[in-house]
Design a protein around this motif. Structure first.
Motif, mmCIF file in Angstrom:
data_model
loop_
_atom_site.group_PDB
_atom_site.id
_atom_site.type_symbol
_atom_site.label_atom_id
_atom_site.label_comp_id
_atom_site.label_asym_id
_atom_site.label_seq_id
_atom_site.Cartn_x
_atom_site.Cartn_y
_atom_site.Cartn_z
ATOM 1 N N TYR A 15 1.018 -1.182 -0.039
ATOM 2 C CA TYR A 15 -0.187 -0.374 -0.005
ATOM 3 C C TYR A 15 1.005 0.927 -0.103
ATOM 4 C CZ TYR A 15 -3.922 -3.217 1.670
ATOM 5 O OH TYR A 15 -4.490 -4.221 1.645
ATOM 6 N N PHE A 18 4.508 1.604 2.140
ATOM 7 C CA PHE A 18 4.319 0.149 2.864
ATOM 8 C C PHE A 18 3.960 -1.532 2.536
ATOM 9 C CE2 PHE A 18 1.380 -2.444 6.139
ATOM 10 C CZ PHE A 18 2.577 -2.534 7.280
ATOM 11 N N ASN A 40 -3.270 -8.847 14.300
ATOM 12 C CA ASN A 40 -3.715 -7.156 13.674
ATOM 13 C C ASN A 40 -2.894 -7.215 13.028
ATOM 14 O OD1 ASN A 40 -5.705 -6.749 16.530
ATOM 15 N ND2 ASN A 40 -6.560 -7.702 15.582
ATOM 16 N N GLY A 41 -3.421 -6.451 11.751
ATOM 17 C CA GLY A 41 -2.479 -6.200 11.026
ATOM 18 C C GLY A 41 -1.388 -6.548 10.028
ATOM 19 N N ALA A 42 -1.222 -8.223 10.066
ATOM 20 C CA ALA A 42 -0.568 -9.449 9.819
ATOM 21 C C ALA A 42 0.138 -9.681 8.481
ATOM 22 C CB ALA A 42 -0.663 -10.656 10.233
ATOM 23 N N GLY A 43 -1.317 -9.139 7.809
ATOM 24 C CA GLY A 43 -1.334 -9.256 6.495
ATOM 25 C C GLY A 43 -3.041 -10.106 5.718
ATOM 26 N N LYS A 44 -3.938 -11.204 7.228
ATOM 27 C CA LYS A 44 -4.587 -11.720 6.280
ATOM 28 C C LYS A 44 -5.648 -11.448 5.820
ATOM 29 C CE LYS A 44 -5.494 -12.276 10.245
ATOM 30 N NZ LYS A 44 -4.809 -10.905 11.127
ATOM 31 N N SER A 45 -6.149 -10.337 5.620
ATOM 32 C CA SER A 45 -7.412 -9.600 4.630
ATOM 33 C C SER A 45 -6.811 -9.403 3.495
ATOM 34 C CB SER A 45 -7.635 -8.792 5.780
ATOM 35 O OG SER A 45 -8.044 -8.486 6.518
ATOM 36 N N THR A 46 -5.463 -9.023 3.799
ATOM 37 C CA THR A 46 -4.782 -8.649 1.980
ATOM 38 C C THR A 46 -5.010 -9.924 1.548
ATOM 39 O OG1 THR A 46 -4.093 -6.645 3.611
ATOM 40 C CG2 THR A 46 -2.768 -7.066 1.219
ATOM 41 N N HIS A 190 -9.376 -14.737 15.043
ATOM 42 C CA HIS A 190 -8.264 -14.548 16.245
ATOM 43 C C HIS A 190 -8.909 -15.996 16.704
ATOM 44 C CE1 HIS A 190 -6.367 -11.495 14.720
ATOM 45 N NE2 HIS A 190 -7.723 -10.779 13.854
HETATM 46 N N1 LIG Z 1 -6.024 -0.117 1.706
HETATM 47 C C1 LIG Z 1 -4.986 0.327 3.045
HETATM 48 N N2 LIG Z 1 -4.492 1.113 2.978
HETATM 49 C C2 LIG Z 1 -2.804 1.384 3.431
HETATM 50 N N3 LIG Z 1 -2.677 0.471 4.181
HETATM 51 C C3 LIG Z 1 -3.889 -0.862 4.190
HETATM 52 C C4 LIG Z 1 -4.692 -0.552 3.642
HETATM 53 N N4 LIG Z 1 -5.100 -2.264 4.272
HETATM 54 C C5 LIG Z 1 -4.441 -2.389 5.208
HETATM 55 N N5 LIG Z 1 -3.646 -1.742 4.866
HETATM 56 C C6 LIG Z 1 -2.240 -1.681 5.868
HETATM 57 O O1 LIG Z 1 -1.733 -3.149 6.226
HETATM 58 C C7 LIG Z 1 -1.065 -4.243 7.127
HETATM 59 C C8 LIG Z 1 -1.870 -5.684 6.957
HETATM 60 O O2 LIG Z 1 -4.049 -5.289 6.962
HETATM 61 P P1 LIG Z 1 -4.852 -6.533 7.165
HETATM 62 O O3 LIG Z 1 -5.765 -5.659 6.794
HETATM 63 O O4 LIG Z 1 -4.224 -7.179 5.715
HETATM 64 O O5 LIG Z 1 -4.262 -7.006 8.361
HETATM 65 P P2 LIG Z 1 -4.831 -8.646 9.026
HETATM 66 O O6 LIG Z 1 -3.619 -9.377 9.446
HETATM 67 O O7 LIG Z 1 -6.115 -8.897 8.254
HETATM 68 O O8 LIG Z 1 -5.455 -7.364 10.514
HETATM 69 P P3 LIG Z 1 -6.367 -8.056 10.865
HETATM 70 O O9 LIG Z 1 -6.879 -8.874 11.897
HETATM 71 O O10 LIG Z 1 -6.871 -6.288 12.262
HETATM 72 O O11 LIG Z 1 -7.980 -7.632 10.283
HETATM 73 C C9 LIG Z 1 -1.333 -3.364 8.241
HETATM 74 O O12 LIG Z 1 -0.820 -2.582 8.708
HETATM 75 C C10 LIG Z 1 -2.854 -2.515 7.911
HETATM 76 O O13 LIG Z 1 -2.571 -0.848 8.250
#
Ligand SMILES: Nc1ncnc2c1ncn2[C@@H]1O[C@H](COP(=O)(O)OP(=O)(O)OP(=O)(O)O)[C@@H](O)[C@H]1O
Length: 283
Positions: A15, A18, A40-46, A190
């Motif tokens: 992103y 980052f 949280n924020g590990a990158g799973k949803s991405t 989680h």
């Molecule tokens: N649209 C975006 N723009 C900028 N940064 C983003 C965006 N989406 C996610 N991030 C960042 O990317 C990183 C990974 O986010 P992601 O949502 O993939 O994490 P996650 O493992 O699903 O977390 P959670 O358990 O909190 O849902 C985080 O630091 C988040 O802040």
């Protein structure tokens, strides 16, 4: 033929500057229930966003059932169902109408709407406006929607968040049934108890990198010890590692000498494994 449903090779997602997913390699097998875990924020949803075509990889490649997610998107789209972490129903439609809308899009018969509502135990709420649904009902409606076209791959982002114990069990049963019929299920959660209960294998990600991959049982056996906490007759507290001969012997000596006031054994623990692997364990 490969038994992998999903091949993720050197996946990188940024992103701006980052890096959210950092050189991720992962194979998810056909017919397995796979847990993608991480803090949280590990990158799973991405990662899931890439799998469902919402985000283009910055680098690397991803294929689902033999099709590349970027180049062959049209072939992949009908093959999967997705339960997002945030609901996006039509509030002013009934549960039924919400599903009928998607059934028409997918070209599946209306009869299937009823079946899917029954599966998630929402048949009686089918004629109620979604505006009046509880959080749990809304999540179950998302699952019903994702099942409409009987997909071969199912992605779920925290599918049991806000569900009561019974509803979570309904969801678990549906997911296990899907994999027993050959579907591949990938979920994020989680809830470590949920992971132990239903996942065949898990991948743990941390800061966008894969840090562990195996069954929950194998991971906890490898990464946590069995320990016994002892309060001695003198009031002193000690902890013995039951996987070490010297500790077992020392504890046996104390017990034989009648020097222990209480003993408590902690078995392999998946919560502790997760915290250790993600660098979050308390020292
Ligand atoms: N649209 C975006 N723009 C900028 N940064 C983003 C965006 N989406 C996610 N991030 C960042 O990317 C990183 C990974 O986010 P992601 O949502 O993939 O994490 P996650 O493992 O699903 O977390 P959670 O358990 O909190 O849902 C985080 O630091 C988040 O802040």
């Amino acid at each position: 033929m490969s038994d992998a449903a999903i091949h993720i090779k050197s996946l990188r997602v940024q992103y701006g500057r980052f890096t959210a997913v950092d050189n991720l390699d992962l194979e998810i097998r056909k017919g397995e229930l796979f847990g993608l875990l991480g803090p949280n924020g590990a990158g799973k949803s991405t990662t899931i966003r890439v799998l469902i075509g919402q985000r283009r990889p910055t680098g690397g490649s991803v294929s689902v059932l033999g099709h590349d997610v970027v180049r062959e998107w049209a072939r992949i789209k009908p093959l999967f169902g997705y339960v997002p972490d945030r609901e996006n129903h039509f509030e002013e439609f009934t549960g039924n109408r919400n599903l009928e809308f998607f059934a028409e899009l997918y070209g599946v018969p209306r009869l299937r709407v009823r079946e899917c509502l029954e599966m998630v135990e929402l048949e009686e709420a089918g004629n109620t406006l979604v505006r009046g649904y509880s959080l749990g009902m809304r999540r179950k409606l998302l699952l019903a929607r994702a099942l409409l076209h009987n997909p071969r791959v199912l992605y779920l982002d925290e599918p049991t968040a806000n569900l009561d114990v019974h509803s979570a069990e309904v969801v678990h049963r549906i997911l296990r049934e899907r994999v027993s019929q050959g579907a591949t299920v990938v979920l994020t959660t989680h809830d470590m108890d949920e992971v132990e209960k239903i996942c065949d294998r898990v991948g743990i990600v941390c800061k966008g990198k894969l840090v562990a991959l195996d069954s929950p049982l194998a991971l906890k056996q490898r990464h946590t010890e069995r320990q016994t906490d002892v309060i001695l007759a003198t009031g002193e507290r000690r902890t013995f590692d039951m996987d070490r001969d010297a500790d077992r012997q020392a504890l046996a000596d104390l017990v034989r000498a009648g020097a222990t006031a209480s003993l408590q054994t902690r078995e392999f623990d998946f919560h502790a494994t997760f915290l250790k692997l993600t660098g979050q364990a308390f020292e």
